[in-house]
Write a protein that holds these residues in place. Structure first.
Motif, mmCIF file in Angstrom:
data_model
loop_
_atom_site.group_PDB
_atom_site.id
_atom_site.type_symbol
_atom_site.label_atom_id
_atom_site.label_comp_id
_atom_site.label_asym_id
_atom_site.label_seq_id
_atom_site.Cartn_x
_atom_site.Cartn_y
_atom_site.Cartn_z
ATOM 1 N N GLU A 1 0.846 -1.213 0.039
ATOM 2 C CA GLU A 1 -0.212 -0.120 -0.025
ATOM 3 C C GLU A 1 0.831 1.259 0.068
ATOM 4 O OE1 GLU A 1 -3.368 2.228 3.011
ATOM 5 O OE2 GLU A 1 -2.977 0.069 2.861
ATOM 6 N N ALA A 2 0.500 2.224 -0.730
ATOM 7 C CA ALA A 2 1.309 3.378 -0.686
ATOM 8 C C ALA A 2 0.299 4.627 -0.719
ATOM 9 C CB ALA A 2 1.988 3.658 -2.176
ATOM 10 N N GLN A 3 0.719 5.677 0.229
ATOM 11 C CA GLN A 3 -0.111 6.931 0.060
ATOM 12 C C GLN A 3 0.457 7.986 -0.205
ATOM 13 O OE1 GLN A 3 -1.233 8.238 4.335
ATOM 14 N NE2 GLN A 3 -2.940 6.888 4.121
ATOM 15 N N PHE A 4 -0.460 8.734 -0.656
ATOM 16 C CA PHE A 4 -0.107 10.066 -1.135
ATOM 17 C C PHE A 4 -0.792 11.314 -0.845
ATOM 18 C CE2 PHE A 4 2.908 8.184 -4.019
ATOM 19 C CZ PHE A 4 2.421 6.726 -4.406
ATOM 20 N N GLN A 5 -0.603 12.419 -1.032
ATOM 21 C CA GLN A 5 -1.401 13.534 -0.524
ATOM 22 C C GLN A 5 -1.552 14.188 -2.085
ATOM 23 O OE1 GLN A 5 -2.539 15.240 2.156
ATOM 24 N NE2 GLN A 5 -2.328 13.356 3.229
ATOM 25 N N ILE A 6 -2.721 14.648 -2.654
ATOM 26 C CA ILE A 6 -2.774 15.631 -3.522
ATOM 27 C C ILE A 6 -3.561 16.858 -3.070
ATOM 28 C CG2 ILE A 6 -4.147 15.883 -5.595
ATOM 29 C CD1 ILE A 6 -4.814 12.741 -5.614
ATOM 30 N N ARG A 7 -2.619 17.653 -3.189
ATOM 31 C CA ARG A 7 -2.912 19.210 -2.493
ATOM 32 C C ARG A 7 -3.229 20.094 -3.467
ATOM 33 N NH1 ARG A 7 -0.015 19.389 2.396
ATOM 34 N NH2 ARG A 7 1.351 17.911 2.484
ATOM 35 N N ASP A 8 -4.100 21.152 -2.698
ATOM 36 C CA ASP A 8 -4.697 22.128 -3.619
ATOM 37 C C ASP A 8 -5.554 21.589 -4.645
ATOM 38 O OD1 ASP A 8 -3.012 23.942 -2.044
ATOM 39 O OD2 ASP A 8 -1.345 23.658 -3.539
ATOM 40 N N CYS A 9 -6.603 20.987 -4.045
ATOM 41 C CA CYS A 9 -7.594 20.330 -5.104
ATOM 42 C C CYS A 9 -8.735 20.397 -4.691
ATOM 43 C CB CYS A 9 -6.986 18.860 -5.347
ATOM 44 S SG CYS A 9 -8.013 18.188 -6.907
ATOM 45 N N PRO A 10 -9.520 21.490 -4.480
ATOM 46 C CA PRO A 10 -10.695 21.662 -3.925
ATOM 47 C C PRO A 10 -12.101 21.363 -4.498
ATOM 48 C CG PRO A 10 -9.965 23.630 -4.841
ATOM 49 C CD PRO A 10 -9.096 22.703 -5.113
ATOM 50 N N LEU A 11 -11.854 19.978 -4.550
ATOM 51 C CA LEU A 11 -13.218 19.324 -5.628
ATOM 52 C C LEU A 11 -13.974 18.766 -4.548
ATOM 53 C CD1 LEU A 11 -11.298 17.437 -8.448
ATOM 54 C CD2 LEU A 11 -12.881 19.599 -8.730
ATOM 55 N N ASN A 12 -15.284 18.724 -4.846
ATOM 56 C CA ASN A 12 -16.222 17.984 -4.199
ATOM 57 C C ASN A 12 -16.244 16.622 -4.673
ATOM 58 O OD1 ASN A 12 -17.986 17.682 -5.959
ATOM 59 N ND2 ASN A 12 -19.300 19.441 -5.630
ATOM 60 N N THR A 13 -16.813 15.508 -3.619
ATOM 61 C CA THR A 13 -16.924 14.232 -4.090
ATOM 62 C C THR A 13 -17.321 13.778 -5.565
ATOM 63 O OG1 THR A 13 -17.129 14.089 -1.602
ATOM 64 C CG2 THR A 13 -17.327 11.934 -3.064
ATOM 65 N N GLU A 14 -18.467 14.406 -5.627
ATOM 66 C CA GLU A 14 -19.191 14.383 -6.871
ATOM 67 C C GLU A 14 -18.273 14.480 -8.130
ATOM 68 O OE1 GLU A 14 -22.705 13.618 -6.706
ATOM 69 O OE2 GLU A 14 -22.333 13.014 -8.711
ATOM 70 N N ALA A 15 -17.635 15.934 -8.053
ATOM 71 C CA ALA A 15 -16.969 16.301 -9.163
ATOM 72 C C ALA A 15 -15.719 15.335 -9.412
ATOM 73 C CB ALA A 15 -16.435 17.755 -8.884
ATOM 74 N N ALA A 16 -15.108 14.950 -8.289
ATOM 75 C CA ALA A 16 -13.936 14.162 -8.370
ATOM 76 C C ALA A 16 -13.989 12.818 -9.126
ATOM 77 C CB ALA A 16 -13.176 13.970 -7.016
ATOM 78 N N SER A 17 -15.190 12.151 -8.553
ATOM 79 C CA SER A 17 -15.657 11.015 -9.101
ATOM 80 C C SER A 17 -15.823 11.060 -10.542
ATOM 81 C CB SER A 17 -17.012 10.737 -8.226
ATOM 82 O OG SER A 17 -17.194 9.373 -8.795
ATOM 83 N N ASN A 18 -16.438 12.171 -11.032
ATOM 84 C CA ASN A 18 -16.812 12.178 -12.505
ATOM 85 C C ASN A 18 -15.663 12.562 -13.320
ATOM 86 O OD1 ASN A 18 -19.494 12.073 -11.913
ATOM 87 N ND2 ASN A 18 -19.965 14.188 -11.928
#
Lengths: 430, 943
Positions: B855-872
């Motif tokens: 398992e690897a973990q990462f941070q995606i910064r400065d990405c102010p998306l809501n769940t819906e938008a990200a999923s789409n």
């Protein structure tokens, strides 16, 4: 898939080397690849002119097509020409090694010595570097490849026609102990160590220590037959927490037992260098009382300094000299020393007082008048005093050798340890 | 009997005389003559005319004579290629000599002669020498391969020397290993994308073993090579660090610094909670300090590197302030560097000492140094708040000395202190004003004018003071003119009644009598502003200024990280990446610090973001020196937000927006036409702050519609092969994936003078078997200055070879002129297939089944998306949401994707409303793809 072939003209490291004397003459050049024109040195001269003082020439200079990395040693500039990215320390270390080798071979690293031995110099440079990869920089390997000049040898050579180039592979070159040659033989086997400590310090006006540390080295002179394996132990090894080792030292032994275990090179070499910085361990053996003042609107000033012993551990402080760079407006100095003699150079404005030793009954002092250029404003800066001294039979940090043991050989060597403490960059601000 | 006799030949017929001696029958005379020739060579005299005569002396049993002739040959062979052939036979014979010294010497010298005809004959002897029984010969031969590669790379590859060289890494002799590494590194440098130094745990182990046994120079080569290795996890990083640390005690400073580089780089992978991390930090300080007791040249290089190290990890040297105290006889270049580091290390704990030192330095003789010391006092004031008062009083003392340059420097730094601590030290203004007349340097004048303008309401005769500057307006430098303009406008807004005349005067000077566009533009802006809406003008011009940062001239974090990888090199001395200055910029690879990847239980620290990305909590940096124009614009026109400098261009536009359309006629449309790319980059970081972005949204709307079609995200085309590298052919391109098919969109531009035809393309084997599905079809010949756009369909049935990095693709393009090579990185998401949605049960089972260490973990910064938008967004690039869950106000998306080669990647994306950072955990049976999948995520989400 094959790759494009590309003819480029790059060397990993030093492309060329120029040796330049203080008056700006290029008196030797060596190219490890294609010849680079001497004119590349013009950039160096330009930087030199800008720097005013030879010591202030920046060691890395960039030119349109090359980089120049230089060192200043013994009044000579070693200027190397670089074409691609290289570690500059690598180059600087190597250049110092070249200078050390000249010193070692010719007794001095000077223009005259280099010119007198130009062929050996060339052979050495060729042996030390191949396509930018250092080949042999250890003195004892070099000496097997190229014999150092002696008066006797050059006479013999010229009669018999034999050469000063060794024709067998140096024995140390490939063994795991490249620093030692095989088959060393002495009638008197001896191992001597010099513990030399230098105190670097800045003392402020009021006499308190701004900064102080000890730079220590242990230099060895080992003349032992065969393959001796030595162990050197200390009474107080804890002092040594910042140490640089000669490659011959077994690091693991030191880490685990604090013992220096090594098969030594033959002859003179630096075994370790170390630094003791924790302020309470650094004793300051001398103090200076000083009063240097210039009167406003008058063409004279007063100068008065006295030196006395401080934490000298009961030993005699000797070889004291005081050097002062006086401000530019100082024309001359009229001083009286209670002991020793002084000189003042009106051109460089350097005052040098050779004091000698301190006798606690009568502290040495130097006082008198300073003549200033009339009409000039009183100098803003206060000159710093540079102090030199020496204390025999003392390592100021308290470092003491416990014992030296030898394994691997049967004979009994003579052993000896000498201690000396000196001033390094020891400055008193006024 | 010294060699200086060789220099004293009679001027007349010198060459002639030497010729005769060289051809003498007597051995001794010959040798003496060769020595004379060499002596002439050393002083740069041209003795190439003696070439045949010297070469004639080559066949000899006398080793010294042989060496001297070889020396001569190396120098002159290039200029006499035909004659040099005469030497070949002797070389070949010497390569068979029973004495290893002679074999090595011959192969060494041959490699130095850059003459093609000789090179041909070198191959056979070299092959033998590479396998010679004597290690001395093998190690010399290893270097020779590098030399030969430099002359004729193709030949070296065809002859298989590279493989032999790779084998030598496993040689039993450490010196041979070291030289093989050095040779391979040098060759690899000219082939950045090649896998020459295929570093894996086994070869690393061999190198670490050789490290302990080879010479100091070999150690440097090995350490520099190790620094390029990317350990697979923190354990491996730690074990390498442990084996490298003993090198810190080496007497050779270059070895020490190379070891420091390896440690600084690999430390990045270690968790700060580890005990070992702390131990390592402690071990790094003493060797760095020791470097400062070496020769001044070494000190200089060490200091430049320490400057980087202190910025990256200030904790290493925080207790070592005193070693950076300046000695009066240090060379100036050492003094200046020490000073710089002193300021970086200044803190509340040591500020008293530092200030006392700086004050001492300010009375030294050297002007440059004194100036820098004065400036340093100001920087201390800004950095350590508690010391500000002491610093100001120290500066005032220095101003009293009336030493001209000291006064000017002091005023420049006091301006910065005013900015940092507004309304605190204005009592000193009177003292500053007394020195107005003595200021003759633009920077000091500008600073003083700024102070007068800023505090105009407290200075009774501010108008007189500024007026006095105005008299010589046209003789001032731009910096001063701009500042004067702003200051008078400020004055006018504060005391409008008495200064109307003054402001009109300066506006007309700036707009009518000046031919400097910056000055005119600024003049017009003020003029318009003042005449249309003085209230708005006041709001804009007298707006609260952003605070200046504590640290000035910090190196930008990404550059700093890159430079840390170049510790000890020229790049570290110049504080520029090698691409910025190495001649020709050939084959420079950007290096980056390794990301921190824990081998297990990666959940323990939330800070697993890859290094290199600037972390969000870093203070916004506004350089106090530097581009003063940008600075001033920012300062004077900036809306009341703390805007980072990278937003400068958009802030400028923000101001324009405030002014309404009235300015169009004055400034012209061109000023609005900033390239969309610039706008996007300025807009991307959310740091810009809400008020501005809303005000500018209409501008940004322009760009948001560009480039995003339905289907996978497509990156804009970038130049893959610049025209200078391909005889005028420029290729740029990008990768797309649409309805299940991958293609490579190319743009070919002919920048040469001749027509190009017969295009063809081929890929090297790569990690996912990407290959062209059809030939490259350029229908008509490409005439000069013409550009064609085409789309090359790709499939994934080509042969597979693992590349480094994984997504590296090496491409060969042929046309009628030549064959060109380049390599590019393809975004992994073009490989995400359409049927990548996993069944829920399957997902759960697989997630559990894949071991935790994958398992690897990462941070995606400065990405102010809501769940819906990200999923789409993700879905359109074939990343499918399998399930969604909300826990404690966080949304968790469970997602799956499949690569063309059937590898499944499972993801958990954590989104917290209001927090612009997303956390991504990836699980995959082939963990090496995780990093690239993360990059794909980031690209998709941010575009």
């Amino acid at each position: 898939m094959s790759r494009p072939s590309r003819a480029s003209n790059t060397t990993k490291m030093i492309h060329s080397l120029f040796l330049i004397n203080c008056s700006g003459d290029i008196f030797l050049e060596k190219h490890w690849k294609s010849v680079v024109s001497q004119s590349v040195c013009d950039y160096f001269f330009e930087a030199q002119e800008k720097a005013a003082d030879v010591e202030n020439v920046p060691p890395v200079i960039s030119t349109p097509h090359h980089y120049l990395i230089s060192i200043y040693r013994d009044k000579l500039f070693f200027v190397s020409v670089i074409q691609t990215e290289v570690p500059p320390l690598f180059v600087i270390e190597f250049l110092h090694r070249v200078a050390d080798t000249f010193q070692d071979y010719f007794g001095e690293c000077s223009e005259a010595a280099i010119k007198d031995n130009v062929v050996i110099v060339y052979e050495l440079l060729e042996e030390m570097l191949d396509n930018g990869f250092p080949l042999a920089t250890e003195s004892n390997i070099l000496k097997e490849l190229i014999k150092p000049p002696t008066i006797l040898r050059s006479v013999v050579n010229s009669i018999t026609g034999s050469s000063n180039v060794g024709d067998t592979l140096p024995t140390g070159q490939l063994s795991n102990i490249p620093w030692r040659r095989a088959g060393v033989k002495y009638t008197n086997n001896e191992a001597y160590f010099d513990v030399v400590e230098e105190i670097d310090a800045i003392i402020d006006k009021s006499g308190s220590t701004v900064f102080a540390e000890i730079q220590g080295v242990i230099d060895a002179c080992i003349k032992l037959s065969g393959m001796p394996d030595l162990s050197l132990s200390f009474m107080n090894p804890r002092l040594l927490d910042d140490v640089s080792f000669h490659p011959c030292i077994r690091f693991k032994r030191w880490e685990s037992e604090r013992v220096l275990s090594f098969i030594p090179p033959d002859g003179n070499f630096r075994l370790i260098s170390y630094r003791v910085s924790s302020q309470n361990l650094v004793a300051i053996p001398v103090y200076v009382k000083h009063s240097i003042s210039f009167k406003e609107n008058s063409s004279c000033g007063r100068f008065d300094i006295t030196i006395g012993p401080k934490q000298n551990m009961g030993k005699t402080i000797e070889g004291i000299t005081v050097t002062v760079h006086m401000p530019k407006v100082v024309l001359n100095m009229n001083l009286t020393p209670t002991q020793g003699s002084y000189t003042f150079d009106p051109v460089t404005k350097v005052l040098a007082w050779d004091v000698g030793k301190i006798t606690p009954q009568k502290l040495p002092s130097l006082k008198g008048l300073v003549n200033l250029q009339s009409g000039a404003p009183k100098p803003e800066e206060n000159p710093s005093l540079n102090i030199q001294f020496k204390i025999q039979q003392l390592a100021i940090s308290g470092l003491k050798v416990n014992r030296l043991d030898m394994y691997g050989e049967k004979y009994k060597p003579f052993k000896g340890v000498k201690y000396v403490t000196k001033a390094g960059k020891f400055q008193v601000r006024t | 009997m010294t060699d200086s006799k060789y220099f004293t030949t009679t001027k007349k017929g010198e060459i002639f005389e030497l010729k005769a001696e060289l051809n003498s029958d007597k051995k001794e005379k010959k040798k003496e003559a060769v020595k004379k020739v060499i002596a002439s060579m050393t002083v740069g005299k041209d003795v190439s005319a003696l070439f045949p005569d010297v070469v004639n002396c080559m066949q000899t049993d006398n080793l010294e004579l042989k060496k001297l002739v070889y020396l001569y040959l190396m120098n002159y062979a290039k200029s006499q290629p035909d004659m040099a052939i005469m030497a070949v036979n002797t070389f070949v014979k010497d390569c068979e000599d029973p004495n290893p010294l002679i074999r090595a010497l011959a192969v060494r010298t041959m490699g130095c002669i850059r003459v093609d005809k000789i090179t041909e004959y070198l191959c056979e002897p070299l092959r033998k020498c590479l396998k010679d029984e004597d290690p001395y010969v093998r190690k010399t031969a290893a270097v020779c391969v590098a030399k030969l590669h430099d002359i004729n790379a193709q030949l070296v590859e065809d002859q298989g020397f590279l493989d032999t060289l790779k084998d030598l890494i496993s040689d039993s002799n450490p010196m041979v290993v070291a030289n093989a590494v050095a040779a391979l590194s040098e060759i690899a440098e000219s082939h950045p994308s090649s896998n020459l130094l295929d570093l894996n745990p086994q070869s690393i182990n061999k190198l670490l073993t050789a490290l302990n046994e080879c010479t100091e120079w070999g150690q440097i080569f090995i350490l520099d090579c190790l620094a390029n290795y990317m350990p697979k996890d923190d354990r491996e990083a730690q074990s390498i660090c442990e084996r490298v640390t003993p090198r810190l005690s080496h007497a050779n400073s270059a070895v020490v610094l190379s070891a420091v580089k390896v440690l600084m780089k690999f430390m990045e992978m270690l968790s700060k909670d580890l005990d070992y991390y702390g131990t390592l930090l402690k071990k790094l300080a003493p060797p760095l300090v020791t470097l400062l007791s070496a020769e001044p040249e070494l000190q200089y290089v060490a200091l430049r590197n320490i400057n980087l190290i202190v910025q990256k990890r200030p904790e290493i040297l925080k207790h070592e302030m005193k070693v950076f105290f300046v000695k009066y006889n240090d060379p100036i270049y050492v003094k200046l560097e020490k000073l710089d580091i002193m300021i970086r290390l200044a803190s509340q704990a040591n500020i008293a000492q530092v200030l006392a030192e700086l004050k001492e330095y300010a009375t030294e003789v050297d002007v440059d140094f004194v100036r820098k010391a004065v400036r340093a006092i100001g920087r201390c004031a800004i950095k350590v708040e508690q010391s500000a008062e002491r610093c100001v009083s120290t500066l005032l003392d220095l101003i009293q000395t009336k030493v001209n340059y000291v006064v000017q420097e002091a005023i420049v730094v006091i301006k910065d202190i005013f900015r940092k601590y507004p309304n605190k030290y204005e009592s000193v203004i009177a003292t500053l004003c007394e020195n107005l007349d003595s200021l003759d340097e633009p920077e000091a004048r500008a600073a003083m004018i700024w102070i007068v303008g800023e505090y105009a309401e407290r200075i009774d005769n501010a108008d007189e003071l500024l007026e006095s500057f105005l008299e010589g307006f046209h003789d001032e430098s731009t910096q001063v003119q701009l500042q004067l303009l702003t200051a008078i406008v400020k004055l006018f807004l504060k005391k409008p009644t008495e200064t109307q005349e003054l402001v009109q005067q300066v506006l007309s000077l700036a707009t009518q009598d000046s031919d400097n566009p910056d000055l005119r533009d600024r003049g017009y802006i003020y003029w318009r502003l003042l005449s249309t809406d003085p209230v708005a003008a006041k709001e804009v011009v007298l707006a609260e200024k952003p605070l200046i940062s504590e640290e000035t001239d910090l190196i930008e974090p990404t550059l700093l990280d890159e430079l840390i990888c170049y510790i000890g090199t020229l790049a570290s001395v110049y504080h520029k990446p090698p691409s910025a200055f190495v001649e020709g910029g050939r084959g420079v690879v950007h290096k980056s610090l390794p990301p921190r990847t824990a081998s297990s239980e990666s959940t323990e620290s939330p800070e697993t973001a890859p290094a290199g990305a600037p972390s969000g909590d870093q203070p916004d940096v506004i350089p106090a020196q530097g581009d003063l124009l940008g600075d001033l614009l920012n300062l004077d026109l900036g809306p009341p937000v703390s805007a980072p400098p990278l937003a400068a261009s958009s802030v400028q536009m923000g101001a324009v927006d405030l002014l309404g359309g009235g300015l169009d006629s004055l400034i012209g449309d061109s000023n609005f036409g900033a390239p969309p790319a610039a706008v996007t980059t300025a807009a991307a970081p959310a740091r810009l702050g809400a008020p501005v972005s809303s005000g500018l949204s209409d501008l940004f709307d322009l760009t948001s519609g560009v480039g995003t079609l339905s289907g996978s995200y497509v990156a804009p085309k970038t130049v893959w092969l610049p025209a200078i590298k391909a005889k005028g052919l420029e290729i740029s391109g990008t990768f797309t994936r649409q309805v299940g098919s991958i293609s490579m969109d190319l743009q070919l531009t002919n920048k040469a003078l001749q027509v190009m035809t017969d295009f063809a393309i081929q890929f090297n084997r790569n990690s996912f078997g990407l290959a062209p599905a059809a030939p490259l079809q350029v229908h008509a010949p490409l005439s000069p200055n013409q550009t064609v756009e085409l789309s090359l369909p790709l499939n994934t049935v080509g042969s597979v070879m693992k590349m480094e990095p994984l997504n590296n693709l090496q491409v060969a393009v042929k046309n009628n002129i030549d064959v060109f090579y380049f390599s590019t990185l393809y975004p992994l998401h073009v490989l995400f297939v359409e049927d990548g949605k996993m069944d829920r049960q399957m997902f759960l089972a697989t997630w559990k089944d894949i071991p935790n260490e994958n398992e690897a973990q990462f941070q995606i910064r400065d990405c102010p998306l809501n769940t819906e938008a990200a999923s789409n967004k993700l879905q359109s690039s074939n990343i499918f949401t399998v399930a969604k869950r909300s826990v404690e106000g966080q949304d968790m998306l469970y997602q799956s994707l499949k690569l063309t080669n059937g590898i499944w990647v499972l993801a958990e994306l954590r989104i917290q409303p209001g927090n612009p950072s997303l956390t991504l955990s990836l699980k995959c049976r082939a963990p090496e793809v995780s990093q690239h999948v993360y990059q794909a995520y980031e690209t998709i989400l941010k575009n």
